[in-house]
Scaffold this motif. Structure first.
Motif, PDB file in Angstrom:
ATOM      1  N   ALA A   1       2.724   0.120  16.902  1.00 43.40           N
ATOM      2  CA  ALA A   1       4.172  -0.012  17.111  1.00 43.40           C
ATOM      3  C   ALA A   1       4.954   0.204  15.815  1.00 43.40           C
ATOM      4  N   TYR A   2       4.361  -0.218  14.694  1.00 44.06           N
ATOM      5  CA  TYR A   2       5.024  -0.160  13.391  1.00 44.06           C
ATOM      6  C   TYR A   2       4.075   0.452  12.361  1.00 44.06           C
ATOM      7  N   PRO A   3       3.986   1.769  12.301  1.00 45.36           N
ATOM      8  CA  PRO A   3       3.053   2.418  11.364  1.00 45.36           C
ATOM      9  C   PRO A   3       3.307   2.056   9.892  1.00 45.36           C
ATOM     10  N   ASN A   4       4.523   1.607   9.563  1.00 49.01           N
ATOM     11  CA  ASN A   4       4.857   1.257   8.171  1.00 49.01           C
ATOM     12  C   ASN A   4       4.641  -0.216   7.847  1.00 49.01           C
ATOM     13  N   VAL A   5       3.950  -0.952   8.714  1.00 50.86           N
ATOM     14  CA  VAL A   5       3.711  -2.370   8.462  1.00 50.86           C
ATOM     15  C   VAL A   5       2.930  -2.534   7.159  1.00 50.86           C
ATOM     16  N   LYS A   6       3.303  -3.531   6.382  1.00 50.87           N
ATOM     17  CA  LYS A   6       2.638  -3.812   5.100  1.00 50.87           C
ATOM     18  C   LYS A   6       2.120  -5.246   5.121  1.00 50.87           C
ATOM     19  N   THR A   7       0.947  -5.442   4.540  1.00 54.56           N
ATOM     20  CA  THR A   7       0.378  -6.779   4.424  1.00 54.56           C
ATOM     21  C   THR A   7       0.074  -7.046   2.963  1.00 54.56           C
TER      22      THR A   7
ATOM     23  N   TYR B   1       1.785 -12.324   4.817  1.00 51.42           N
ATOM     24  CA  TYR B   1       1.659 -11.957   6.216  1.00 51.42           C
ATOM     25  C   TYR B   1       2.175 -10.545   6.427  1.00 51.42           C
ATOM     26  N   PRO B   2       1.676  -9.858   7.443  1.00 52.33           N
ATOM     27  CA  PRO B   2       2.187  -8.522   7.739  1.00 52.33           C
ATOM     28  C   PRO B   2       3.686  -8.584   8.026  1.00 52.33           C
ATOM     29  N   SER B   3       4.406  -7.586   7.532  1.00 49.99           N
ATOM     30  CA  SER B   3       5.836  -7.493   7.798  1.00 49.99           C
ATOM     31  C   SER B   3       6.249  -6.033   7.813  1.00 49.99           C
ATOM     32  N   VAL B   4       7.395  -5.778   8.414  1.00 55.82           N
ATOM     33  CA  VAL B   4       7.892  -4.410   8.531  1.00 55.82           C
ATOM     34  C   VAL B   4       9.410  -4.451   8.686  1.00 55.82           C
TER      35      VAL B   4
END
Length: 166
Positions: A119-125, A130-133
């Motif tokens: 859903a969110y290819p640019n998600v960063k962890t 925690y993962p965020s976008v």
């Protein structure tokens, strides 16, 4: 030909049948978190504006320079938790997703990291976080996903510049 709006109350949820666009708009207003808020409560609203929606209740008063903690009236968060934070400087700063609520992209409690990444290819962890976008459609906001054993157990929508939580 006349178009008819049918509303049915079932199990506490308002179900509508109408033109597809109208039904989708009605559903999205009460069941999605983002991109700008939840229900009538919007990120950045002042405390006064948020209270005027009639959808929040004070749970934890702000101390000097801090944020106040609130609950959504329809979704109490339980003991030792709050449903949203309001900053004295930034307004509504963070909203936690009530049970059963998802982002417009379909991510909610129980979603997997694989689903988040799709859903969110640019998600960063970050290594220690925690993962965020960034929220699609709202460059001033982010989604944060609290994940344990590969599944989301908490989801929140926050202002990029919020000053209530880390």
């Amino acid at each position: 030909m006349k178009k008819v709006l049918v509303a049915v109350l079932a199990g506490g949820a308002l179900l509508t049948a109408a033109t597809p666009a109208l039904a989708q708009t009605t559903q999205a207003a009460g069941t999605t978190l983002g991109p700008y808020g939840y229900g009538k409560v919007r990120l950045g609203m002042t405390e006064k504006q948020a209270r005027a929606t009639g959808q929040i209740v004070l749970k934890m008063a702000a101390e000097a320079g801090s944020c106040s903690g609130w609950d959504l009236k329809a979704h109490p968060s339980g003991k030792n938790a709050v449903g949203l934070y309001i900053s004295k400087k930034k307004g509504v700063a963070l909203i936690s997703a009530p049970k059963g609520v998802k982002t417009p992209e379909g991510i909610g409690v129980g979603s997997t990291m694989t689903q988040i990444k799709k859903a969110y290819p640019n998600v960063k962890t970050p290594q220690d976080g925690y993962p965020s976008v960034r929220v699609p459609g709202n460059p001033k906001a982010y989604y944060a996903f609290l994940v344990e054993k590969g599944k989301v157990y908490e989801l929140s929508l926050g202002l990029n510049a919020q000053d209530c939580t880390n």
